[in-house]
Design an enzyme around this catalytic site. Sequence first.
Site, mmCIF file in Angstrom:
data_model
loop_
_atom_site.group_PDB
_atom_site.id
_atom_site.type_symbol
_atom_site.label_atom_id
_atom_site.label_comp_id
_atom_site.label_asym_id
_atom_site.label_seq_id
_atom_site.Cartn_x
_atom_site.Cartn_y
_atom_site.Cartn_z
ATOM 1 N N GLY A 1 6.175 48.565 39.742
ATOM 2 C CA GLY A 1 6.843 49.916 38.854
ATOM 3 C C GLY A 1 6.479 50.175 37.643
ATOM 4 O O GLY A 1 6.187 51.273 37.212
ATOM 5 N N THR A 2 5.841 49.058 36.926
ATOM 6 C CA THR A 2 5.508 49.628 35.487
ATOM 7 C C THR A 2 4.665 50.263 35.028
ATOM 8 O O THR A 2 4.199 51.440 35.239
ATOM 9 C CB THR A 2 5.458 48.657 34.945
ATOM 10 O OG1 THR A 2 6.370 47.320 34.765
ATOM 11 C CG2 THR A 2 5.424 48.577 33.672
ATOM 12 N N ASN B 1 19.135 50.772 36.295
ATOM 13 C CA ASN B 1 18.968 48.865 36.687
ATOM 14 C C ASN B 1 19.977 48.755 35.991
ATOM 15 O O ASN B 1 20.057 47.205 36.320
ATOM 16 C CB ASN B 1 17.629 49.008 36.339
ATOM 17 C CG ASN B 1 17.226 49.167 34.780
ATOM 18 O OD1 ASN B 1 17.096 50.574 34.953
ATOM 19 N ND2 ASN B 1 16.787 47.795 33.772
ATOM 20 N N SER C 1 8.875 49.848 43.479
ATOM 21 C CA SER C 1 8.167 48.325 43.343
ATOM 22 C C SER C 1 8.542 46.946 44.137
ATOM 23 O O SER C 1 9.445 47.161 44.996
ATOM 24 C CB SER C 1 8.968 47.934 41.917
ATOM 25 O OG SER C 1 8.308 46.090 41.870
ATOM 26 N N GLY C 2 7.860 46.626 44.738
ATOM 27 C CA GLY C 2 8.390 45.800 46.274
ATOM 28 C C GLY C 2 9.221 45.023 45.461
ATOM 29 O O GLY C 2 10.007 44.415 46.563
ATOM 30 N N HIS C 3 8.688 44.022 44.831
ATOM 31 C CA HIS C 3 9.520 43.074 44.347
ATOM 32 C C HIS C 3 11.394 43.046 44.138
ATOM 33 O O HIS C 3 12.254 42.389 44.044
ATOM 34 C CB HIS C 3 9.565 42.100 42.891
ATOM 35 C CG HIS C 3 9.564 42.352 41.533
ATOM 36 N ND1 HIS C 3 10.662 42.104 41.122
ATOM 37 C CD2 HIS C 3 8.680 43.568 41.344
ATOM 38 C CE1 HIS C 3 10.510 42.821 39.768
ATOM 39 N NE2 HIS C 3 9.614 43.143 39.677
ATOM 40 N N CYS D 1 20.058 38.660 23.264
ATOM 41 C CA CYS D 1 19.036 37.658 23.667
ATOM 42 C C CYS D 1 18.155 37.481 25.290
ATOM 43 O O CYS D 1 17.291 37.270 25.162
ATOM 44 C CB CYS D 1 19.805 36.367 23.712
ATOM 45 S SG CYS D 1 20.047 35.861 21.279
HETATM 46 C C1 LIG Z 1 12.604 46.506 37.750
HETATM 47 C C2 LIG Z 1 12.313 47.825 37.633
HETATM 48 C C3 LIG Z 1 11.047 48.693 36.866
HETATM 49 C C4 LIG Z 1 9.715 47.718 37.243
HETATM 50 O O1 LIG Z 1 9.023 47.471 38.040
HETATM 51 P P1 LIG Z 1 8.044 45.981 38.133
HETATM 52 O O2 LIG Z 1 7.456 45.974 39.510
HETATM 53 O O3 LIG Z 1 9.005 44.914 37.858
HETATM 54 O O4 LIG Z 1 7.410 46.357 36.477
HETATM 55 C C5 LIG Z 1 10.657 49.835 36.586
HETATM 56 N N1 LIG Z 1 12.450 50.940 36.446
HETATM 57 C C6 LIG Z 1 13.500 50.553 36.931
HETATM 58 C C7 LIG Z 1 13.969 51.000 37.195
HETATM 59 C C8 LIG Z 1 13.011 49.189 37.589
HETATM 60 O O5 LIG Z 1 13.919 48.614 37.782
#
Ligand SMILES: *Cc1c(COP(=O)(O)O)cnc(C)c1O
Length: 406
Positions: free
Chosen positions: A75-76, A155, A203-205, A328
């Site tokens: 996603g990043t 998120n 993003s896959g995870h 934190c």
């Molecule tokens: C987790 C997340 C990302 C980042 O995705 P990664 O695959 O962890 O780099 C970007 N945007 C949102 C809204 C997310 O929840």
Amino acid sequence: MNTDKRLVYMDHAATTATRPEVAEAMLPYMTGHFGNPSSLYDLAKASREALEEARERVAAAIGAEPKQVYFTSGGTESDNWALKGVAFAKKEKGSHIITSVVEHHAISHTCEWLEKQGFSVTYLPVDRFGMVNPADVEAAITPETILITVMMANNEVGTIQPVAEIGAIAKKHGVLFHTDAVQAVGHIPVDVGELNIDLLSLSGHKFHGPKGTGALYIGPGVRLDPLMHGGAQERGRRAGTENVPGIVGLGLAVSLAVADMAENAERLTALRDRLTAGLLAIPHTYLNGHPDKRLPNNVNVVFEFIEGESILLLLNRYGIAASTGSACSSRSLDPSHVLMACGLPHEVVHGSLRLTLGEETTEADVDYVIAAVKEVVQRLRDMSPLTPPELRSQSIGGDKICITRR
Ligand SMILES: *Cc1c(COP(=O)(O)O)cnc(C)c1O
């Protein structure tokens, strides 16, 4: 309460477990079918075909054509590519970008970096539910505007943004529209055509696929500079040998998530509402995010007078994995920019708790978490100098609060 060896994972917005069948499907592409998809011999053919099958699966999940899907490292990267790619490809046309104040850091920190490169960025406010007003988007558009980027679902608080309306406005004004759909894909319906989306990150995870995998949808006619320079992979737009096992996992995971989506969403919404009701029964507790325009799996509440980090540490003793928007846990010194943007007072932001459910969450888990949170909140309020006398144990019947250690 009985706490022995129980693990209740309620942090699905942070990451999810890769489905066993997904992990299994990936393995052959690390061992037997290890060929580089760019190579010409037969061994490479299996990798190449797997790549294209995964591309079809991702495309089908978002209503796109396979050739519009580009694999990334997550996603990043997709967010960085969309923003920097458009900014640099369009800088002759203009230098203004519109976003919101509740975006993921992959968007907001990229915007801040682009400001240092001479671009200007409008950060639109949100209402108390974390929602962007489409009228604000339209009002912010200038002849210099080259990109609008607003996330599909938040998120932290789970609020689902009015992306269809924003997409229509972008189209009307001829401005490109990107959406970070990382929390949405596999969870709620997504169709790039219906929503007038030009660029979309996933993003896959976040849907039971492997970490370090993702994709960027690039709509027809969208020009953007590459982020990764090198070989001619991904039709010359994203260099680097493809993560074939990861991409296979991403493709299968998204297919499975979409196949189960309607059923899962219904079940999770019921569990979400049960959890929310249970937590809101604790006095001086408030729900963050939109009451119903929110992700089926997201609960985010604040408890007055206590600290989110302390809640997490005590919940951890019950085997409960959760998250907070306070300092934190996010490894930064600032309280959640999302909760602040929703207008929560500084001292209250620190008492937030995010619980995000997943396909393995049961009603028994929800009831266990409600009971645990009640105990933890009372214990912390008993210790907090901020707690008013009427909320302390002694004055609510002298219940002896007993934390069972694991
Ligand atoms: C987790 C997340 C990302 C980042 O995705 P990664 O695959 O962890 O780099 C970007 N945007 C949102 C809204 C997310 O929840």
